[in-house]
Design a protein around this motif. Structure first.
Motif, mmCIF file in Angstrom:
data_model
loop_
_atom_site.group_PDB
_atom_site.id
_atom_site.type_symbol
_atom_site.label_atom_id
_atom_site.label_comp_id
_atom_site.label_asym_id
_atom_site.label_seq_id
_atom_site.Cartn_x
_atom_site.Cartn_y
_atom_site.Cartn_z
ATOM 1 N N ARG A 91 -9.377 -5.928 -43.893
ATOM 2 C CA ARG A 91 -9.224 -5.165 -42.658
ATOM 3 C C ARG A 91 -9.566 -6.053 -41.469
ATOM 4 N NH1 ARG A 91 -13.993 -0.869 -41.818
ATOM 5 N NH2 ARG A 91 -13.145 -1.042 -39.708
ATOM 6 N N SER A 92 -8.971 -5.705 -40.317
ATOM 7 C CA SER A 92 -9.324 -6.343 -39.058
ATOM 8 C C SER A 92 -9.335 -5.252 -38.001
ATOM 9 C CB SER A 92 -8.308 -7.442 -38.702
ATOM 10 O OG SER A 92 -7.034 -6.874 -38.463
ATOM 11 N N GLU A 93 -9.379 -5.641 -36.742
ATOM 12 C CA GLU A 93 -9.438 -4.635 -35.677
ATOM 13 C C GLU A 93 -8.208 -3.743 -35.665
ATOM 14 O OE1 GLU A 93 -9.959 -4.342 -30.793
ATOM 15 O OE2 GLU A 93 -9.749 -6.287 -31.778
ATOM 16 N N ASN A 94 -7.037 -4.330 -35.986
ATOM 17 C CA ASN A 94 -5.789 -3.562 -35.859
ATOM 18 C C ASN A 94 -4.917 -3.586 -37.111
ATOM 19 O OD1 ASN A 94 -4.875 -6.180 -35.744
ATOM 20 N ND2 ASN A 94 -4.299 -6.099 -33.581
ATOM 21 N N GLU A 95 -5.480 -3.985 -38.259
ATOM 22 C CA GLU A 95 -4.697 -3.985 -39.502
ATOM 23 C C GLU A 95 -5.606 -3.735 -40.697
ATOM 24 O OE1 GLU A 95 -1.134 -6.673 -40.514
ATOM 25 O OE2 GLU A 95 -2.767 -7.586 -41.657
ATOM 26 N N ALA A 96 -5.080 -2.973 -41.657
ATOM 27 C CA ALA A 96 -5.805 -2.733 -42.911
ATOM 28 C C ALA A 96 -4.827 -2.864 -44.075
ATOM 29 C CB ALA A 96 -6.438 -1.345 -42.919
ATOM 30 N N VAL A 97 -5.319 -3.400 -45.169
ATOM 31 C CA VAL A 97 -4.546 -3.504 -46.408
ATOM 32 C C VAL A 97 -5.322 -2.767 -47.485
ATOM 33 C CG1 VAL A 97 -3.497 -5.039 -48.107
ATOM 34 C CG2 VAL A 97 -3.629 -5.742 -45.698
ATOM 35 N N ILE A 98 -4.675 -1.765 -48.090
ATOM 36 C CA ILE A 98 -5.325 -0.974 -49.132
ATOM 37 C C ILE A 98 -4.454 -0.975 -50.375
ATOM 38 C CG2 ILE A 98 -6.584 0.453 -47.480
ATOM 39 C CD1 ILE A 98 -4.546 2.663 -47.875
ATOM 40 N N THR A 99 -5.092 -0.818 -51.546
ATOM 41 C CA THR A 99 -4.363 -0.907 -52.812
ATOM 42 C C THR A 99 -4.745 0.243 -53.730
ATOM 43 O OG1 THR A 99 -6.048 -2.283 -53.895
ATOM 44 C CG2 THR A 99 -4.295 -3.429 -52.680
ATOM 45 N N TYR A 100 -3.809 0.541 -54.642
ATOM 46 C CA TYR A 100 -4.015 1.583 -55.647
ATOM 47 C C TYR A 100 -3.339 1.134 -56.935
ATOM 48 C CZ TYR A 100 -3.048 5.855 -58.289
ATOM 49 O OH TYR A 100 -2.916 6.786 -59.287
ATOM 50 N N ASP A 101 -4.076 1.164 -58.049
ATOM 51 C CA ASP A 101 -3.512 0.824 -59.355
ATOM 52 C C ASP A 101 -3.022 2.083 -60.046
ATOM 53 O OD1 ASP A 101 -3.966 -1.925 -59.166
ATOM 54 O OD2 ASP A 101 -6.040 -1.716 -59.868
ATOM 55 N N THR A 109 1.926 0.767 -65.893
ATOM 56 C CA THR A 109 0.944 0.063 -65.082
ATOM 57 C C THR A 109 1.646 -0.619 -63.910
ATOM 58 O OG1 THR A 109 1.113 -1.928 -66.443
ATOM 59 C CG2 THR A 109 -0.596 -0.326 -67.026
ATOM 60 N N GLY A 110 0.954 -0.663 -62.802
ATOM 61 C CA GLY A 110 1.494 -1.309 -61.614
ATOM 62 C C GLY A 110 0.495 -1.195 -60.479
ATOM 63 N N ARG A 111 0.758 -1.901 -59.434
ATOM 64 C CA ARG A 111 -0.119 -1.860 -58.261
ATOM 65 C C ARG A 111 0.686 -1.490 -57.026
ATOM 66 N NH1 ARG A 111 -5.073 -5.626 -56.435
ATOM 67 N NH2 ARG A 111 -5.960 -4.222 -57.995
ATOM 68 N N VAL A 112 0.108 -0.578 -56.238
ATOM 69 C CA VAL A 112 0.681 -0.180 -54.956
ATOM 70 C C VAL A 112 -0.173 -0.803 -53.851
ATOM 71 C CG1 VAL A 112 1.366 1.737 -53.487
ATOM 72 C CG2 VAL A 112 1.402 2.017 -55.988
ATOM 73 N N THR A 113 0.483 -1.438 -52.906
ATOM 74 C CA THR A 113 -0.196 -2.016 -51.757
ATOM 75 C C THR A 113 0.380 -1.411 -50.489
ATOM 76 O OG1 THR A 113 -0.523 -4.115 -52.926
ATOM 77 C CG2 THR A 113 -0.741 -4.147 -50.525
ATOM 78 N N GLN A 114 -0.483 -0.986 -49.584
ATOM 79 C CA GLN A 114 -0.048 -0.435 -48.310
ATOM 80 C C GLN A 114 -0.708 -1.209 -47.176
ATOM 81 O OE1 GLN A 114 0.677 3.901 -46.171
ATOM 82 N NE2 GLN A 114 -0.963 3.744 -47.659
ATOM 83 N N VAL A 115 0.121 -1.680 -46.256
ATOM 84 C CA VAL A 115 -0.350 -2.399 -45.078
ATOM 85 C C VAL A 115 -0.172 -1.494 -43.866
ATOM 86 C CG1 VAL A 115 -0.140 -4.468 -43.659
ATOM 87 C CG2 VAL A 115 0.328 -4.592 -46.123
ATOM 88 N N VAL A 116 -1.235 -1.277 -43.114
ATOM 89 C CA VAL A 116 -1.229 -0.437 -41.918
ATOM 90 C C VAL A 116 -1.497 -1.348 -40.728
ATOM 91 C CG1 VAL A 116 -2.253 1.559 -40.783
ATOM 92 C CG2 VAL A 116 -2.149 1.467 -43.296
#
Length: 264
Positions: A91-101, A109-116
Motif C-alpha cells: 500500500r501507499s498513499e494512493n494505491e493498494a494491492v490486495i490478494t485472495y487465494d 486453486t488460483g490467486r486473485v489480485t486487485q489493484v486499487v
C-alpha cells in the motif's frame, strides 16, 4: 500485512479499501461527499471467480461438472471472494494491492489480485485471476452501489448509456440467449457494449461520474430505492457456461474498470 481497512487519498478524493470485508471498496468520497452506499454488504465488491448468477450453481470445465453452493436459490451468485478476507500485499498513499487465494467451495486453486489506484479525479480497479495448476473458466467483475441521491435536496442520479444490445432476461433472471434492442428501465439486466463499457452517472448540479472498461458487458441494476449499480464484467450472467474465459498457467484473466468524475 494485516487485512485492516486502508484509506487512500488524492487531492479531495478519498477511498476506503476493505480487505477484510470481501476485498471491497467500502467508500469513495469526493469533496467529502460519499458516493457509495454504506453498509457491510454494499460499497463496491469484486465479483470473482464468476459474475451474477450461475444457473443452478452448476458449470462445466471441459467435460468435468461442478456444483457450487446455491447462495441465491436456485442459483449461485457473484462469486466467492466477496465473502472472504483478502490480504494486503502493499500500500501507499494512493494505491493498494490486495490478494485472495481461491479455496473451497471453488474447485480450483488460483490467486486473485486487485489493484486499487486513486488520483484526484479517477479510481482505477484492476483485477486478475491466475493459476499455476489446472486451468478453469472464470469471470471478473465489480458490483458498485452508487447512492441514488447525494443529499442536500438535490435530484436523483441519472444513468446514461448506449448499448448495442440487451440480453433478454428470462423468468429465472438469466439471459435466454437472445439479444434484443435495449429497453427503458428499471433494469436488472445485462447489456452488450462491444466498444467497451461506457456508462455515465449524473447527479444534477453536483457530479458526473463515468464508469468505463475495455470489457464488453455491463449489468445495470436500479430496482432499489437507495442505490443504483453499474457492473462492468468480463461476460454475461451464467457466463461460466455460455461464454467461459479460461484461466491457464500461461494466460491469466485480467480486467480493469476506471471511474472518472468531474464536478458540475
Amino acid at each position: 500485512m494485516s487485512n485492516e481497512d486502508i484509506t487512500l487519498t488524492a487531492a479531495d478524493a478519498e477511498v476506503t479499501v476493505q480487505p477484510g470485508n470481501g476485498g471491497r471498496i467500502g467508500g469513495l468520497k469526493v469533496d467529502g461527499v460519499e458516493l457509495l452506499r454504506q453498509g457491510k454488504k454494499f460499497g463496491c465488491f469484486p465479483m470473482v471467480p464468476w459474475c451474477g448468477r450461475t444457473r443452478d450453481g452448476r458449470f462445466l470445465n471441459g467435460a468435468t461438472p461442478h456444483q457450487l453452493p446455491l447462495n441465491s436459490p436456485p442459483h449461485a451468485i457473484h462469486g466467492t471472494a466477496r465473502d472472504a478476507a483478502w490480504h494486503t500485499a502493499r500500500r501507499s498513499e494512493n494505491e493498494a494491492v490486495i490478494t485472495y487465494d481461491l479455496v473451497d467451495p471453488w474447485p480450483y486453486t488460483g490467486r486473485v489480485t486487485q489493484v486499487v489506484a486513486l488520483t484526484a479525479d479517477t479510481l482505477t480497479l484492476t483485477m486478475s485471476v491466475e493459476t499455476y495448476d489446472d486451468s478453469f473458466p472464470a469471470q471478473i467483475g465489480w458490483h458498485p452501489w452508487f447512492n441514488r441521491n447525494l443529499g442536500g435536496g438535490t435530484e436523483d442520479v441519472r444513468v446514461d448509456f448506449a448499448a448495442a444490445w440487451q440480453e433478454e432476461r428470462g423468468d429465472d433472471h438469466l439471459p435466454t440467449g437472445r439479444r434484443i434492442d435495449p429497453k427503458p428501465g428499471p433494469w436488472d439486466d445485462c447489456f452488450g457494449m462491444p466498444d467497451g463499457v461506457d456508462v455515465t452517472l449524473t447527479w444534477p448540479g453536483r457530479l458526473e461520474l463515468n464508469v468505463a472498461s475495455r470489457e464488453h458487458w455491463v449489468v445495470v441494476y436500479d430496482e432499489q430505492e437507495a442505490a443504483v449499480c453499474v457492473e462492468p464484467q468480463t461476460g454475461p450472467p451464467n457466463g461460466l457456461n455460455t461464454l467461459p474465459r479460461l484461466v491457464t498457467p500461461i494466460d491469466p484473466l485480467e480486467a480493469t474498470t476506471t471511474w472518472t468524475w468531474r464536478r458540475l
